[in-house]
Structures are given as C-alpha cells and as structure tokens.
Enzyme design. Structure first.
Site, PDB file in Angstrom:
ATOM      1  N   TYR A   1      40.438  52.935  33.187  1.00  0.00           N
ATOM      2  CA  TYR A   1      39.657  54.008  33.797  1.00  0.00           C
ATOM      3  C   TYR A   1      38.860  53.583  35.031  1.00  0.00           C
ATOM      4  O   TYR A   1      38.267  54.426  35.688  1.00  0.00           O
ATOM      5  CB  TYR A   1      38.699  54.608  32.756  1.00  0.00           C
ATOM      6  CG  TYR A   1      39.451  55.210  31.593  1.00  0.00           C
ATOM      7  CD1 TYR A   1      40.125  56.411  31.723  1.00  0.00           C
ATOM      8  CD2 TYR A   1      39.513  54.548  30.372  1.00  0.00           C
ATOM      9  CE1 TYR A   1      40.832  56.952  30.672  1.00  0.00           C
ATOM     10  CE2 TYR A   1      40.223  55.086  29.307  1.00  0.00           C
ATOM     11  CZ  TYR A   1      40.878  56.284  29.458  1.00  0.00           C
ATOM     12  OH  TYR A   1      41.580  56.817  28.420  1.00  0.00           O
ATOM     13  N   HIS A  30      43.038  64.029  34.706  1.00  0.00           N
ATOM     14  CA  HIS A  30      42.921  62.804  33.909  1.00  0.00           C
ATOM     15  C   HIS A  30      42.879  61.627  34.869  1.00  0.00           C
ATOM     16  O   HIS A  30      43.617  61.604  35.860  1.00  0.00           O
ATOM     17  CB  HIS A  30      44.119  62.641  32.967  1.00  0.00           C
ATOM     18  CG  HIS A  30      44.229  63.736  31.967  1.00  0.00           C
ATOM     19  ND1 HIS A  30      43.476  63.764  30.810  1.00  0.00           N
ATOM     20  CD2 HIS A  30      44.983  64.864  31.962  1.00  0.00           C
ATOM     21  CE1 HIS A  30      43.775  64.858  30.137  1.00  0.00           C
ATOM     22  NE2 HIS A  30      44.687  65.545  30.810  1.00  0.00           N
TER      23      HIS A  30
END
Length: 148
Positions: free
Chosen positions: A24, A100
């Site tokens: 991430y 996302h």
C-alpha cells in the site's frame, strides 16, 4: 460552482502507512486525503470519512445522497463480500468510482471479484495513493460532462 465529493474509505484503510507498506505504500490516509484536496483545488469540495464498520459506510453513502454530487469509494475488503454496500450504492443514485490502491487482480484469487464494482461508474486500482487522484479526476470529468 465546485462539485461536492465524498471520499469514503472502508476497513483497515485507517492503517495506511503502517499496514503492508510493500503493498500500500508509505502514505497515511491523512496524506492521501490531503493530496486529493490539493489535487482538486477549487474544482471540488472534498469531504472524507473512513470506517471499519459496514453499517457506518452504508450510513455515509445514504447521507451523501443529500449533499454530494459523487463518491470516490475504497470499500477495502468489503468490495468482495458486501451485497449491502452494493445496494447502498444503487440506492444513493450517485455516481461512484470504486478505487483500490493495490492491483486487486494481481493478488489473491478471492480479490479478483468485486461485488460493488458492477454498480459503480468505474474502477481504478493498482496505482497506490495515485489511484485516488485518477478516480477523482474521472469523477469530476463525469460530473462536468453530465452537467451535475
């Protein structure tokens, strides 16, 4: 007049910056939201919310129907499991772009199917924090083109 946009984040996104930075990236959720606000400038007023609770996300979507022109939504893991969130997206009547940070199609098989994506205007995935910038650009363009 500037557009009114909700940037809504689901479970575990409050852990950005410390949660799996190899997947991430190093940015916190606050960093991401700040970057979105800077990026949109005076094109939009951005409100944001994050919750680890499915019902709270539904409440945020329903509330947005009263004030927002559109939503950038990262439902996190709920995108693969929540019929209730899908129904809430439909019920708002708002254009929603699912986003996302990771490329969900390059990850575990169970992440390849999104229950919520089918009722969204589009999906942006795999560009880290920049996924939000691409999503908000697409939403603003859609709102401009539709006269919203």
């Amino acid at each position: 007049m500037a557009h009114q946009i909700l940037v809504l984040n689901g479970p575990n996104l409050n852990m950005l910056g410390s949660r799996e930075p190899e997947v991430y990236g190093p940015d916190t959720l606050d960093d991401v939201i700040k970057a979105v606000r800077i990026h949109v400038g005076d094109q939009a007023e951005v409100r944001d919310s994050q919750s680890n609770v499915e019902g709270t996300l539904i409440d945020s979507l329903q509330d947005a129907a009263d004030w927002a022109d559109g939503v950038v939504f990262n439902p996190g893991g709920f995108s693969h499991t929540s019929v209730a969130l899908r129904d809430a997206i439909v019920a708002t009547g708002l254009p929603v772009i699912e986003t996302h940070m990771s490329n969900v199609h390059a990850r575990e098989e169970f992440r390849h199917q999104s229950i919520t994506a089918g009722v969204c205007l589009g999906v942006v995935a795999g560009f880290g924090a920049s996924s939000y910038l691409v999503a908000v650009d697409a939403l603003i363009r859609h709102l401009d083109d539709s006269g919203s």
